[in-house]
Design a protein around this motif. Sequence first.
Motif, PDB file in Angstrom:
ATOM      1  N   GLU A   1       0.833  -1.205   0.000  1.00  0.00           N
ATOM      2  CA  GLU A   1       0.000   0.000   0.000  1.00  0.00           C
ATOM      3  C   GLU A   1       0.870   1.258   0.000  1.00  0.00           C
ATOM      4  N   LEU A   2       1.886   1.199   0.820  1.00  0.00           N
ATOM      5  CA  LEU A   2       2.848   2.288   0.925  1.00  0.00           C
ATOM      6  C   LEU A   2       3.521   2.550  -0.417  1.00  0.00           C
TER       7      LEU A   2
ATOM      8  N   ARG B   1       2.312   1.942  -3.339  1.00  0.00           N
ATOM      9  CA  ARG B   1       1.350   2.632  -4.217  1.00  0.00           C
ATOM     10  C   ARG B   1       1.297   4.113  -3.880  1.00  0.00           C
ATOM     11  N   ASP B   2       1.291   4.396  -2.588  1.00  0.00           N
ATOM     12  CA  ASP B   2       1.217   5.788  -2.131  1.00  0.00           C
ATOM     13  C   ASP B   2       2.456   6.568  -2.570  1.00  0.00           C
TER      14      ASP B   2
ATOM     15  N   ALA C   1       4.289   6.170  -5.075  1.00  0.00           N
ATOM     16  CA  ALA C   1       4.502   6.300  -6.524  1.00  0.00           C
ATOM     17  C   ALA C   1       3.671   7.394  -7.180  1.00  0.00           C
ATOM     18  N   VAL C   2       2.799   8.062  -6.427  1.00  0.00           N
ATOM     19  CA  VAL C   2       1.798   8.899  -7.098  1.00  0.00           C
ATOM     20  C   VAL C   2       2.333  10.148  -7.794  1.00  0.00           C
ATOM     21  N   TYR C   3       3.404  10.719  -7.276  1.00  0.00           N
ATOM     22  CA  TYR C   3       3.899  11.940  -7.925  1.00  0.00           C
ATOM     23  C   TYR C   3       5.017  11.634  -8.921  1.00  0.00           C
ATOM     24  N   ASP C   4       5.196  12.528  -9.859  1.00  0.00           N
ATOM     25  CA  ASP C   4       6.207  12.362 -10.896  1.00  0.00           C
ATOM     26  C   ASP C   4       7.569  12.833 -10.380  1.00  0.00           C
TER      27      ASP C   4
ATOM     28  N   LYS D   1      11.832   5.508  -7.532  1.00  0.00           N
ATOM     29  CA  LYS D   1      10.910   5.307  -6.409  1.00  0.00           C
ATOM     30  C   LYS D   1      11.328   4.060  -5.650  1.00  0.00           C
TER      31      LYS D   1
END
Lengths: 406, 406
Positions: free
Chosen positions: A166-167, A169-170, A172-175, A234
């Motif tokens: 889950e972490l 996924r969290d 990875a959200v920004y570029d 990441k």
Amino acid sequence: MKNCLVAQSGGPTAVINSTLLGVVKTALESEKIDRVYGSIYGIEGFLKEKIFDFNKEDIKEIELLKYTPSSALGSCRYKLKDFNEDESDYRNIFLNFEKYNIRYFFYIGGNDSMDTVDKLSRYAKIKGYDIKIIGVPKTIDNDLFGTDHTPGFGSAAKYVATSIMELSRDAAVYDKGIINIVEIMGRNAGFLAASSALAGYDGVCKQLIYLPEIAFDMDKFLQDVSSAYEKHKKIIVAVSEGIRYSDGSFVFEDKNNKAHDKFGHSQMGGVGRILGKVVKDKICKRVKVIEFNVLQRCAMHFASKTDVEEAYRCGRDAVNYALMGESGKMVCINRINSSPYISENGLIDVSEVANKEKKFPISWITKDGNNITEEGIEYLKPLIAGEVNIPTENGLPRFSRLNLCL
Amino acid sequence: MKNCLVAQSGGPTAVINSTLLGVVKTALESEKIDRVYGSIYGIEGFLKEKIFDFNKEDIKEIELLKYTPSSALGSCRYKLKDFNEDESDYRNIFLNFEKYNIRYFFYIGGNDSMDTVDKLSRYAKIKGYDIKIIGVPKTIDNDLFGTDHTPGFGSAAKYVATSIMELSRDAAVYDKGIINIVEIMGRNAGFLAASSALAGYDGVCKQLIYLPEIAFDMDKFLQDVSSAYEKHKKIIVAVSEGIRYSDGSFVFEDKNNKAHDKFGHSQMGGVGRILGKVVKDKICKRVKVIEFNVLQRCAMHFASKTDVEEAYRCGRDAVNYALMGESGKMVCINRINSSPYISENGLIDVSEVANKEKKFPISWITKDGNNITEEGIEYLKPLIAGEVNIPTENGLPRFSRLNLCL
């Protein structure tokens, strides 16, 4: 009257009460046992006669123990002295055993607790007391000898792997690049941090894993992280709280002054923050330090079904073995097959378990020292299998509320 | 060709992809929409033409979005300038809208993202572009105006309350006093820390709650904790990261030097560690500081079913409203009844939402400023109701793997 006593000891786990239920239910249902007592706050509480009577408790609350995390009877970290040097605790314990007609004693705990089982059963034998004493394993660290694995570990491992997914996924959200440092329990054994590798297949962030079994080298670590960051941007670094330098000192102690601040003071806090600071200084400003903290050992809400069921079975079989006349033994879990997974319970002399610590096998760590081999993954996989549907009430877990006040 | 575009913006939540699925599925199924595009990394990614084509994606992976946390399309924090001052971004965005025949744009986000929706829809109107732009709410902070609550909040609240319950069980195991300080997200609005009160009924540890809506007073805090400790011995302090002194400065900034170390240096880190240090110095040596960190916003594994379903519905209805010709609006959730809980979707002018922040109502905080009233609890309760059975594979969540690389 033949009564039994059960107690819990050491750090709690998500499923230590599943084991407690296994003991209590089997004992309540046995015709050979009259009353089922619980000792509140472990053997230390028994010395103070803190006794809970399960026969008087609502069976519904007892049944809810299966899905209630942490030690419902309370716990202690109390080491009995050698009885050749100081017999006083032993005298008091056995006085209470007699007072309550305890003929069976079940102690749910880790390697320190098995020391208690060992000493009490040897003392009973020497003194000719008619009592069967059985140890029942638990620990999230999975560091107990004589058993393929330990109840409590699978659920903690599942929590760690799921939270890492889950972490990841969290993160990875920004570029933008990011380095997450995740501190995972395990002072001497790396099983729990290793289980973060189970999240690997989901592969959103590149993961590096550091265990106490391999001497930590700060320069190599920075090189690992730096080249992973260059390539993948990441990154998740999963690290056991107990990683050590080659001189044996803990990284979190920072004796080598690797993470001193600009005033020359040692950084406070755990290894995650120490490494976070170094990584921030040398590699990337975007660093997040995450401590899974006690949540990893008390999260029942996404427990491993395999773990819950095995924990229960260990408690159940402890009673069955005692009724068969066994004593001075610990229930262990033998793995018959990995895939499909089959396990069965057995018994081991508690003297072979007490005070020893199992480590994560070096052969299951990859050559570059920062990941887990396929063989290691195959060992871990079945232990996190299966989900439980915990009882809920108003959207929250409905944990057991025994009529005792911790 | 009439195509649509969907994007995600701001901090991720557990259910922001449930909303994404609501948009994508409804759009894919609509005869009025040809292609369904996703913008990767929000509106910022759209400026760089980072486009994902949902029509080419495996429907199974799309369906899995319902139970996949964090922004699957990636996110950004990008504020458009006023178009009267700088039109360049607008020109590029609308050039891309034309290039891809985008007639519907759905932006899933919080109050900053609603500012983007507001500006783009006003610009479109002025320039006479044929495009419908709808905002879809998300935030764990629950601080959006014009909606009873926001998708993402319920699952975060459920994670917080459940973890507090588990933590509370863990904290109670030894026969010793302990003070746990739990730092919970919420810079300006205390909804999430307030939701820790939902765990209260389980009552293993005494709980105190501090929100940003009430000016923080260190002396009163120490008095609260000290007298709770005297009476109950096992204490959980749930605190919003954003609590502030009456002068408006954040407690974690420690401008008032309340938590300076013995060398006179300001303590590093969050408010939890600041308070932990003060409590350790003044009340009790046994202090644990726990940060829920990003886990509270990305934990799908024990999400609120109500939240997941409402998140999905908001996405679905955004498309339906756009097809009905609406634009410059945000989908909102209206609470029809609390018990039994009934909600329905509505629309609100996005200009009424953009850049505003809702606070936790002062009237829902108890007079002593450290707990939540029954009315507050009644508001929170339905939002965490219901459990989801997330798809799993080998004992771990099976999250969606869209064919894009974040």
